[in-house]
Motif scaffolding. Structure first.
Motif, PDB file in Angstrom:
ATOM      1  N   HIS A   1      22.295 -21.202  52.289  1.00  0.00           N
ATOM      2  CA  HIS A   1      22.080 -19.832  51.840  1.00  0.00           C
ATOM      3  C   HIS A   1      20.592 -19.555  51.611  1.00  0.00           C
ATOM      4  O   HIS A   1      20.080 -18.493  51.983  1.00  0.00           O
ATOM      5  CB  HIS A   1      22.877 -19.537  50.574  1.00  0.00           C
ATOM      6  N   GLU A   2      19.897 -20.510  51.040  1.00  0.00           N
ATOM      7  CA  GLU A   2      18.461 -20.361  50.798  1.00  0.00           C
ATOM      8  C   GLU A   2      17.701 -20.180  52.114  1.00  0.00           C
ATOM      9  O   GLU A   2      16.842 -19.299  52.231  1.00  0.00           O
ATOM     10  CB  GLU A   2      17.937 -21.588  50.053  1.00  0.00           C
TER      11      GLU A   2
ATOM     12  N   LEU B   1      18.922 -19.180  55.098  1.00  0.00           N
ATOM     13  CA  LEU B   1      19.287 -17.935  55.779  1.00  0.00           C
ATOM     14  C   LEU B   1      18.753 -16.702  55.054  1.00  0.00           C
ATOM     15  O   LEU B   1      18.221 -15.785  55.687  1.00  0.00           O
ATOM     16  CB  LEU B   1      20.806 -17.835  55.931  1.00  0.00           C
ATOM     17  N   SER B   2      18.880 -16.674  53.746  1.00  0.00           N
ATOM     18  CA  SER B   2      18.420 -15.491  53.015  1.00  0.00           C
ATOM     19  C   SER B   2      16.907 -15.380  52.996  1.00  0.00           C
ATOM     20  O   SER B   2      16.369 -14.308  52.714  1.00  0.00           O
ATOM     21  CB  SER B   2      18.988 -15.478  51.595  1.00  0.00           C
ATOM     22  N   GLY B   3      16.210 -16.459  53.325  1.00  0.00           N
ATOM     23  CA  GLY B   3      14.755 -16.429  53.428  1.00  0.00           C
ATOM     24  C   GLY B   3      14.246 -15.825  54.729  1.00  0.00           C
ATOM     25  O   GLY B   3      13.056 -15.545  54.862  1.00  0.00           O
TER      26      GLY B   3
ATOM     27  N   PHE C   1      16.795 -11.076  57.567  1.00  0.00           N
ATOM     28  CA  PHE C   1      18.103 -11.279  56.950  1.00  0.00           C
ATOM     29  C   PHE C   1      18.839  -9.967  56.675  1.00  0.00           C
ATOM     30  O   PHE C   1      20.034  -9.843  56.943  1.00  0.00           O
ATOM     31  CB  PHE C   1      17.942 -12.076  55.653  1.00  0.00           C
ATOM     32  N   ALA C   2      18.145  -8.976  56.168  1.00  0.00           N
ATOM     33  CA  ALA C   2      18.788  -7.696  55.824  1.00  0.00           C
ATOM     34  C   ALA C   2      19.290  -6.944  57.057  1.00  0.00           C
ATOM     35  O   ALA C   2      20.107  -6.034  56.932  1.00  0.00           O
ATOM     36  CB  ALA C   2      17.804  -6.812  55.057  1.00  0.00           C
TER      37      ALA C   2
END
Length: 93
Positions: free
Chosen positions: A65-66, A68-70, A74-75
């Protein structure tokens, strides 16, 4: 842990060109850093689509998650994650 990941990028068509260029440059820098550090051993373009298939190698779901969300994009992504396990018929090596 290995994960098979499909990422479909959906940038808004009216996104400011300078913002787009900045996002793409930061995305490239970030993803290449993850590759150099061994977290992202496979990265493949899906032909004809603004999408990729990746294999990511991280310690656990939280690290995944860290990572990918970095991602700077991502948005703007639809992400599908599939955890992988060693197949019993795999030849060692």
């Amino acid at each position: 842990m290995l994960y098979h990941i499909r990422m479909d990028v959906k940038l808004p068509p009216d996104l400011d060109p300078d913002v787009r260029a900045d996002l793409l440059a930061r995305e490239k820098e970030y993803s290449q850093k993850q590759q150099r550090e061994g977290r992202w051993p496979h990265l493949w373009r899906v032909a004809g689509e603004y999408a990729n298939i990746s294999v990511v190698d991280v310690a656990d779901h939280d690290e995944l998650h860290e990572v990918l969300s970095g991602l700077p994009l991502f948005a703007y992504m639809d992400i599908e994650v599939t955890p992988l396990a060693v197949h019993p018929n795999k030849i060692a090596g």
